[in-house]
Scaffold this active site. Structure first.
Site, PDB file in Angstrom:
ATOM      1  N   LYS A   1     -16.050 -36.186  27.620  1.00  0.00           N
ATOM      2  CA  LYS A   1     -16.605 -36.233  26.269  1.00  0.00           C
ATOM      3  C   LYS A   1     -17.652 -37.358  26.161  1.00  0.00           C
ATOM      4  O   LYS A   1     -17.724 -38.240  27.012  1.00  0.00           O
ATOM      5  CB  LYS A   1     -15.482 -36.434  25.254  1.00  0.00           C
TER       6      LYS A   1
HETATM    7  C1  LIG Z   1     -11.754 -31.518  24.708  1.00  0.00           C
HETATM    8  C2  LIG Z   1     -11.485 -30.660  23.556  1.00  0.00           C
HETATM    9  C3  LIG Z   1     -10.216 -30.590  22.952  1.00  0.00           C
HETATM   10  C4  LIG Z   1      -9.004 -31.245  23.507  1.00  0.00           C
HETATM   11  O1  LIG Z   1      -9.136 -32.564  23.843  1.00  0.00           O
HETATM   12  P1  LIG Z   1      -8.210 -33.188  24.987  1.00  0.00           P
HETATM   13  O2  LIG Z   1      -8.459 -34.644  24.851  1.00  0.00           O
HETATM   14  O3  LIG Z   1      -8.681 -32.621  26.285  1.00  0.00           O
HETATM   15  O4  LIG Z   1      -6.805 -32.816  24.694  1.00  0.00           O
HETATM   16  C5  LIG Z   1     -10.075 -29.825  21.813  1.00  0.00           C
HETATM   17  N1  LIG Z   1     -11.098 -29.144  21.289  1.00  0.00           N
HETATM   18  C6  LIG Z   1     -12.323 -29.168  21.839  1.00  0.00           C
HETATM   19  C7  LIG Z   1     -13.429 -28.416  21.184  1.00  0.00           C
HETATM   20  C8  LIG Z   1     -12.551 -29.905  23.003  1.00  0.00           C
HETATM   21  O5  LIG Z   1     -13.766 -29.913  23.552  1.00  0.00           O
END
Ligand SMILES: *Cc1c(COP(=O)(O)O)cnc(C)c1O
Length: 383
Positions: free
Chosen positions: A187
């Site tokens: 992210k």
């Molecule tokens: C990454 C992501 C998640 C989940 O996040 P995690 O930290 O991997 O559990 C949920 N929704 C979206 C749109 C994502 O990109």
């Protein structure tokens, strides 16, 4: 023409500075490595970033969504409206709390939930909305919240990909109801794994804290009580220190991503890929944080499928990904009644999207290389 003499270009790569690495070493030596002072600092910094709203950290952006739903009072018998074009955790958490996901198709231009179709999906059982800001492009927040207010619905923003994005000049996280961020490795802001909930008031923050750690509260100096069923979702201080180190750079990260996204638009202009009808993202340089650069292949115009296209990129030393196949076509979702044809835009998107490299340490030359490769492949396999 193979360009594989160049170093491999992955589609994503986190940027962690030396100061952060040193900071992590300091945490490891400090004697306190799980949730503690670094988390407090991280929560305070995130709160400041989000206009002073209460913030609680979690160990993932999935935990934040699930706890966000619980805080909003969503449970057995409720419906939650969301989009099938997302990471599967967005709707898995709805089942997790005992509620039912109701999907609304995407707008093919934004690839986000189609707000024109949202209202007709609302029923007396609808309790909340989970809009997803795919690749960091927010939905029209004014329209979304007008609908939510009119129908008295809670909103849990899946802003997992939207840290650093804005709406009308205001940061995502600063406005709205409950906001869920993920700090997964890929992210825009990472704590390796992790997440945060941006909440409305102290009451919600206390609830978040209980859900985060076994529903436990302190009673005096020597006692604890457990008055609600919570889980184990706390963030380590090592992770929080990484997040703090990244937060310093978020404005630069976002600026660099915007620059690279602009280079993609320039690189594709007038080339073979564009002529075949390669689908580009909405060119939003106001609000989006350009978490990813997602293109859609024109399936009828290519004699290779998506896997073939990705293989050709790999031959040229370029990594790529798929974000995301339509959730409702997964086996679990089919077993709960979802079928092909229900959400055609999300299905088309899910079957034809390719994620091209975009990360802060790339330069415009790297983008040119990707565009050249994509154009070359389209020239070779176009029909
Ligand atoms: C990454 C992501 C998640 C989940 O996040 P995690 O930290 O991997 O559990 C949920 N929704 C979206 C749109 C994502 O990109």
């Amino acid at each position: 023409m193979s360009q594989s003499t160049l170093p491999f270009l992955p589609f994503v790569k986190p940027e962690i500075d030396e100061e952060t690495i040193q900071g992590v070493a300091d945490v490891l030596r400090s004697g306190w490595i799980t949730t503690g002072p670094q988390n407090q600092k991280f929560e305070a910094a995130l709160s400041e970033y989000c206009g002073g709203r209460p913030v609680r950290t979690f160990n993932s952006g999935t935990a934040t969504l699930e706890i966000g739903l619980r805080i909003a009072g969503v449970g057995e018998g409720d419906e939650v409206i969301t989009t099938p074009a997302s990471w599967v955790s967005t709707s898995n958490v709805i089942y997790e709390v005992g509620a039912t996901p109701v999907f609304v198709d995407i707008d093919p231009a934004t690839r986000n939930i189609d707000l024109d179709l949202l209202e007709e999906a609302i029923t007396p059982r609808t309790k909340a909305l989970i809009p997803v800001f795919l690749s960091g492009l927010p939905v029209d927040m004014d329209r979304l919240y007008a609908i939510a207010r009119a129908h008295k619905l809670r909103v849990i923003e899946d802003a997992a990909q939207a840290f650093g994005a804005t709406w009308n000049g205001e940061r995502i996280g600063k406005l709205g109801d409950i906001v869920s961020f993920s700090f997964h490795a890929n992210k825009n802001l990472s704590s390796i794994e992790g997440g945060a909930l941006i909440l409305n008031d102290e009451e919600e923050a206390v609830l978040a804290q209980k859900y985060r750690l076994q529903g436990v509260t302190r009673t005096g100096f020597d006692g604890i009580d457990c008055d609600l069923l919570g889980g184990k979702y706390n963030l380590t201080d090592v992770a929080a220190r990484v997040g703090l180190g990244q937060l310093k750079h978020i404005e630069r990260f976002t600026a660099q991503r915007k620059k690279l996204a602009r280079a993609y638009f320039a690189g594709f202009e007038g080339g073979a890929a564009a002529k075949l009808g390669l689908g580009l993202p909405l060119a939003d340089f106001e609000n989006s944080n350009w978490h990813m650069f997602l293109v859609t292949l024109p399936p009828d115009k290519l004699s290779i499928d998506r896997a073939g296209f990705m293989g050709e990129l790999k031959e040229r030393g370029i990594g790529s990904g798929v974000h995301y196949p339509a959730i409702h076509l997964f086996t679990l979702y089919r077993s709960r009644g979802f079928r092909e044809g229900m959400f055609p835009h999300a299905e088309h998107y899910g079957a034809s999207t390719v994620t091209l490299p975009l990360f802060t340490q790339m330069n415009e030359g790297d983008v040119e290389r990707v565009c050249r490769a994509a154009n070359e492949i389209c020239e070779q396999y176009g029909k």
